[in-house]
Design an enzyme around this catalytic site. Structure first.
Site, PDB file in Angstrom:
ATOM      1  N   ARG A 109       0.873  -1.187   0.000  1.00  0.00           N
ATOM      2  CA  ARG A 109       0.000   0.000   0.000  1.00  0.00           C
ATOM      3  C   ARG A 109       0.903   1.227   0.000  1.00  0.00           C
ATOM      4  NH1 ARG A 109      -4.994  -2.079   1.925  1.00  0.00           N
ATOM      5  NH2 ARG A 109      -6.134  -0.488   0.822  1.00  0.00           N
ATOM      6  N   GLN A 137      -0.331   2.711  -6.043  1.00  0.00           N
ATOM      7  CA  GLN A 137      -1.748   3.044  -5.853  1.00  0.00           C
ATOM      8  C   GLN A 137      -2.638   2.596  -7.018  1.00  0.00           C
ATOM      9  OE1 GLN A 137      -2.048   7.178  -4.785  1.00  0.00           O
ATOM     10  NE2 GLN A 137      -2.471   6.642  -2.659  1.00  0.00           N
ATOM     11  N   ASP A 142      -3.531  -1.068  -6.828  1.00  0.00           N
ATOM     12  CA  ASP A 142      -4.047  -1.496  -5.527  1.00  0.00           C
ATOM     13  C   ASP A 142      -5.509  -1.935  -5.651  1.00  0.00           C
ATOM     14  OD1 ASP A 142      -4.860  -1.769  -2.949  1.00  0.00           O
ATOM     15  OD2 ASP A 142      -4.228   0.211  -2.276  1.00  0.00           O
ATOM     16  N   SER A 181      -7.949  -1.526  -2.628  1.00  0.00           N
ATOM     17  CA  SER A 181      -8.578  -0.210  -2.513  1.00  0.00           C
ATOM     18  C   SER A 181      -9.720  -0.045  -3.512  1.00  0.00           C
ATOM     19  CB  SER A 181      -7.556   0.907  -2.744  1.00  0.00           C
ATOM     20  OG  SER A 181      -6.753   1.059  -1.604  1.00  0.00           O
ATOM     21  N   TYR A 212      -2.061   0.857   8.256  1.00  0.00           N
ATOM     22  CA  TYR A 212      -3.111  -0.063   8.702  1.00  0.00           C
ATOM     23  C   TYR A 212      -3.288   0.020  10.212  1.00  0.00           C
ATOM     24  CZ  TYR A 212      -3.247  -2.663   4.291  1.00  0.00           C
ATOM     25  OH  TYR A 212      -3.419  -3.047   3.002  1.00  0.00           O
TER      26      TYR A 212
HETATM   27  P1  NAD Z   1      -8.662  -2.182   6.384  1.00  0.00           P
HETATM   28  O1  NAD Z   1      -9.667  -2.673   5.409  1.00  0.00           O
HETATM   29  O2  NAD Z   1      -7.577  -3.075   6.848  1.00  0.00           O
HETATM   30  O3  NAD Z   1      -9.442  -1.667   7.699  1.00  0.00           O
HETATM   31  C1  NAD Z   1     -10.599  -0.851   7.616  1.00  0.00           C
HETATM   32  C2  NAD Z   1     -10.593   0.178   8.718  1.00  0.00           C
HETATM   33  O4  NAD Z   1     -10.903  -0.437   9.973  1.00  0.00           O
HETATM   34  C3  NAD Z   1      -9.256   0.879   8.938  1.00  0.00           C
HETATM   35  O5  NAD Z   1      -9.433   2.270   8.754  1.00  0.00           O
HETATM   36  C4  NAD Z   1      -8.891   0.540  10.372  1.00  0.00           C
HETATM   37  O6  NAD Z   1      -8.196   1.579  11.030  1.00  0.00           O
HETATM   38  C5  NAD Z   1     -10.258   0.303  10.974  1.00  0.00           C
HETATM   39  N1  NAD Z   1     -10.274  -0.427  12.262  1.00  0.00           N
HETATM   40  C6  NAD Z   1      -9.539  -1.483  12.646  1.00  0.00           C
HETATM   41  N2  NAD Z   1      -9.884  -1.863  13.902  1.00  0.00           N
HETATM   42  C7  NAD Z   1     -10.869  -1.016  14.308  1.00  0.00           C
HETATM   43  C8  NAD Z   1     -11.661  -0.922  15.492  1.00  0.00           C
HETATM   44  N3  NAD Z   1     -11.469  -1.726  16.524  1.00  0.00           N
HETATM   45  N4  NAD Z   1     -12.592   0.062  15.552  1.00  0.00           N
HETATM   46  C9  NAD Z   1     -12.784   0.921  14.514  1.00  0.00           C
HETATM   47  N5  NAD Z   1     -12.088   0.865  13.373  1.00  0.00           N
HETATM   48  C10 NAD Z   1     -11.125  -0.107  13.263  1.00  0.00           C
HETATM   49  O7  NAD Z   1      -8.010  -0.851   5.868  1.00  0.00           O
HETATM   50  P2  NAD Z   1      -8.014  -0.180   4.423  1.00  0.00           P
HETATM   51  O8  NAD Z   1      -9.299   0.529   4.241  1.00  0.00           O
HETATM   52  O9  NAD Z   1      -7.657  -1.183   3.399  1.00  0.00           O
HETATM   53  O10 NAD Z   1      -6.829   0.860   4.547  1.00  0.00           O
HETATM   54  C11 NAD Z   1      -6.466   1.461   5.748  1.00  0.00           C
HETATM   55  C12 NAD Z   1      -5.450   2.564   5.482  1.00  0.00           C
HETATM   56  O11 NAD Z   1      -4.343   2.067   4.733  1.00  0.00           O
HETATM   57  C13 NAD Z   1      -5.947   3.720   4.663  1.00  0.00           C
HETATM   58  O12 NAD Z   1      -6.784   4.589   5.282  1.00  0.00           O
HETATM   59  C14 NAD Z   1      -4.607   4.334   4.288  1.00  0.00           C
HETATM   60  O13 NAD Z   1      -4.049   5.057   5.336  1.00  0.00           O
HETATM   61  C15 NAD Z   1      -3.789   3.126   4.004  1.00  0.00           C
HETATM   62  N6  NAD Z   1      -3.812   2.895   2.560  1.00  0.00           N
HETATM   63  C16 NAD Z   1      -2.781   3.395   1.804  1.00  0.00           C
HETATM   64  C17 NAD Z   1      -2.811   3.204   0.430  1.00  0.00           C
HETATM   65  C18 NAD Z   1      -1.700   3.696  -0.443  1.00  0.00           C
HETATM   66  O14 NAD Z   1      -0.968   4.560  -0.061  1.00  0.00           O
HETATM   67  N7  NAD Z   1      -1.565   3.115  -1.624  1.00  0.00           N
HETATM   68  C19 NAD Z   1      -3.849   2.542  -0.168  1.00  0.00           C
HETATM   69  C20 NAD Z   1      -4.880   2.072   0.622  1.00  0.00           C
HETATM   70  C21 NAD Z   1      -4.840   2.249   1.989  1.00  0.00           C
END
Ligand code: NAD
Length: 382
Positions: free
Chosen positions: A126, A131, A134, A137, A233
Site C-alpha cells: 500500500r 496506488q 491497488d 482499494s 493499517y
Molecule cells: P482495512 O480494510 O484493513 O481496515 C478498515 C478500517 O478499519 C481501517 O481504517 C482501520 O483503522 C479500521 N479499524 C480497525 N480496527 C478497528 C476498530 N477496533 N474500531 C474501529 N475501526 C477499526 O483498511 P483499508 O481501508 O484497506 O486501509 C487502511 C489505510 O491504509 C488507509 O486509510 C490508508 O491510510 C492506508 N492505505 C494506503 C494506500 C496507499 O498509499 N496506496 C492505499 C490504501 C490504503
C-alpha cells in the site's frame, strides 16, 4: 507474450479480470490476449466486444489456462468435469489474482509445487507508487458504496430529511465503524443520500477525512496507543480495549438506523465490536451491514452466507460486494491488473526484478517456493 483470461468458476462471481477496453490497451502494445468464451457476460461484456478489442475467443478453458500469463479474479478452483484449474497452469507461468494468501494454504502449496509464479493482489504494497495497482482499494471503494445501497433498500425508512405537506420525514442516522477505504466511501454515499452520518476509527488520523465528507467523527475516549503501523493499517488492540470499545459504542448503536462496519486488522480475525446484547438494544427495523463478514465479522450475529434478522435488526453480510457491481468493479480491477502487468513487463515481456518492492511484495510463489515469509509460516503451520 500471451495473456489468458478464463471465465471465473464460482457461479456467484460476476466480475472478469480484463474488460474489452483493457484488452484493447494490451493488444495495442503488441501483447496477444486470449479470453474464454462468455468470460465477460456476467459483467455485461459480450464476446463480440472482446473480439472487436482484438482478443481471440477460446471455447476451451485449458487453452486459456495454459497461457504464459493468466489473469483471474478469484483463486483457481475446481472445474466440474475438467479438474482443478491449477493443474492446467504451465510450470513457469505467471498467475495474477486475488489468491487468499492468508486463508488458502493448500492452494498456495499447490501453486508452488506447480512451479507457477503467482502474484496475490492482496499482497500489493500500500505505497503511493503502487496506488494504481491497488485492487484492495478499488474493490473496497465499490464495497463501501454497495453497503449503503443495500442498507437503504432494507431500511423501512428513507435516508434524506423531507419536509412535505404530509409531514416532515426525519433523516436516517448512519454510523460507520472503520473509516478506511470502504468506510470513507460508505460515508460519502450515505451523505449523498441525505443521511446524518457519524463515524469512528481507532486511527485518529482519519478524523479529518471523515469530517471533510460532512460526517461527525465520534470520540470514544479510549486510549488507542500507537493506532497504526508504518503502512497506515490499524494495529490490533488488546481484548480489554475491544471490551471497552463495545461498551462505549453501545449507546451510539442504539441511536442509529443503519450501522456499517468495516473494521479490519490485516491477517487477523475482524475485531468483535457488536455483541448480541447491543443488537438487542437497537431499534426494530434497524440495519447492520457487516463488511468484515468474510473475516468472521464485526457483529456477533452476522452470518457470512445470508441476511438474518436478529432481535428485529436486519444484518446483511458484506461478502463479495464488488461482484454485485460487476461492470465498474471489472473495469477498475482490469486497470489495476494492466498497470501491474506494465510494471512486470515494461518492454512487452516479463522481466522479474526481485529487488523491486512492488514485484517482490505482491509475489506469493516463485520457482517452486512460497516466497512471502508470512504466508510461508502460515502454510508450514497449517
Ligand atoms: P482495512 O480494510 O484493513 O481496515 C478498515 C478500517 O478499519 C481501517 O481504517 C482501520 O483503522 C479500521 N479499524 C480497525 N480496527 C478497528 C476498530 N477496533 N474500531 C474501529 N475501526 C477499526 O483498511 P483499508 O481501508 O484497506 O486501509 C487502511 C489505510 O491504509 C488507509 O486509510 C490508508 O491510510 C492506508 N492505505 C494506503 C494506500 C496507499 O498509499 N496506496 C492505499 C490504501 C490504503
Amino acid at each position: 507474450m500471451i495473456v489468458g483470461v478464463p471465465k471465473e468458476v464460482d457461479p456467484r462471481e460476476r466480475r472478469v479480470a480484463l474488460v474489452p477496453d483493457a484488452v484493447g490497451a494490451l493488444v495495442g502494445t503488441g501483447i496477444e490476449v486470449v479470453v474464454e468464451a462468455d468470460c465477460g457476460l456476467g459483467a455485461g461484456f459480450p464476446d463480440s466486444a472482446y473480439e472487436e478489442a482484438g482478443a481471440r475467443i477460446e471455447a476451451s478453458a485449458d487453452h486459456v489456462l495454459s497461457s504464459e500469463i493468466v489473469l483471474k479474479v478469484q483463486p483457481p478452483g475446481e472445474r466440474p468435469g475438467l479438474g482443478h484449474e491449477v493443474d492446467a497452469l504451465r510450470s513457469g507461468a505467471v498467475l495474477v489474482g486475488f489468491l487468499r494468501p492468508y486463508d488458502a494454504p493448500e492452494l498456495t502449496r499447490q501453486l508452488a509445487e506447480r512451479g507457477v509464479t503467482a502474484f496475490a493482489m492482496e499482497l500489493m504494497p500500500r505505497i503511493t507508487r503502487a496506488q494504481s495497482m491497488d485492487a484492495l482499494s478499488s474493490m473496497s471503494t465499490i464495497a463501501g458504496y454497495r453497503a449503503v445501497i443495500l442498507a437503504a433498500m432494507a431500511l423501512p425508512k428513507m435516508f434524506p430529511m423531507l419536509v412535505t405537506a404530509a409531514g416532515t420525514v426525519s433523516p436516517a442516522r448512519v454510523l460507520v465503524i472503520g473509516a478506511g477505504v470502504a468506510g470513507l466511501q460508505a460515508i460519502a454515499t450515505a451523505r449523498r443520500l441525505g443521511a446524518v452520518v457519524e463515524a469512528y476509527d481507532t486511527r485518529p488520523a482519519v478524523a479529518e477525512q471523515v469530517e471533510s465528507l460532512g460526517a461527525r467523527f465520534v470520540e470514544l475516549d479510549l486510549d488507542t496507543g500507537e493506532a497504526e503501523d508504518a503502512g497506515g493499517y490499524a494495529k490490533a488492540q488488546t481484548e480489554e480495549f475491544y471490551r471497552r470499545q463495545r461498551e462505549a459504542l453501545g449507546k451510539r448503536l442504539a441511536n442509529s438506523d443503519v450501522v456499517i462496519t468495516t473494521a479490519l486488522v490485516p491477517g487477523q480475525r475482524a475485531p468483535l465490536l457488536i455483541e448480541e446484547s447491543a443488537v438487542e438494544a437497537m431499534r426494530t427495523g434497524s440495519v447492520i451491514v457487516d463488511l468484515a463478514a468474510e473475516q468472521q465479522g464485526n457483529c456477533a450475529c452476522t452470518d457470512p452466507e445470508r441476511t438474518v434478522v436478529a432481535h428485529g435488526v436486519t444484518i446483511i453480510p458484506g461478502s463479495n460486494l464488488p461482484s454485485d457491481i460487476p461492470a465498474n468493479a471489472s473495469e477498475m480491477y482490469a486497470k489495476n491488473l494492466t498497470t501491474f502487468l506494465k510494471h512486470l513487463a515494461p518492454e512487452g515481456s516479463i522481466v522479474l526484478d526481485l529487488e523491486d518492492e512492488i514485484t517482490s511484495g505482491a509475489m506469493l510463489t516463485h520457482e517452486g517456493a512460497i516466497v512471502n515469509d508470512r504466508v510461508k509460516a502460515l502454510v508450514e503451520g497449517a
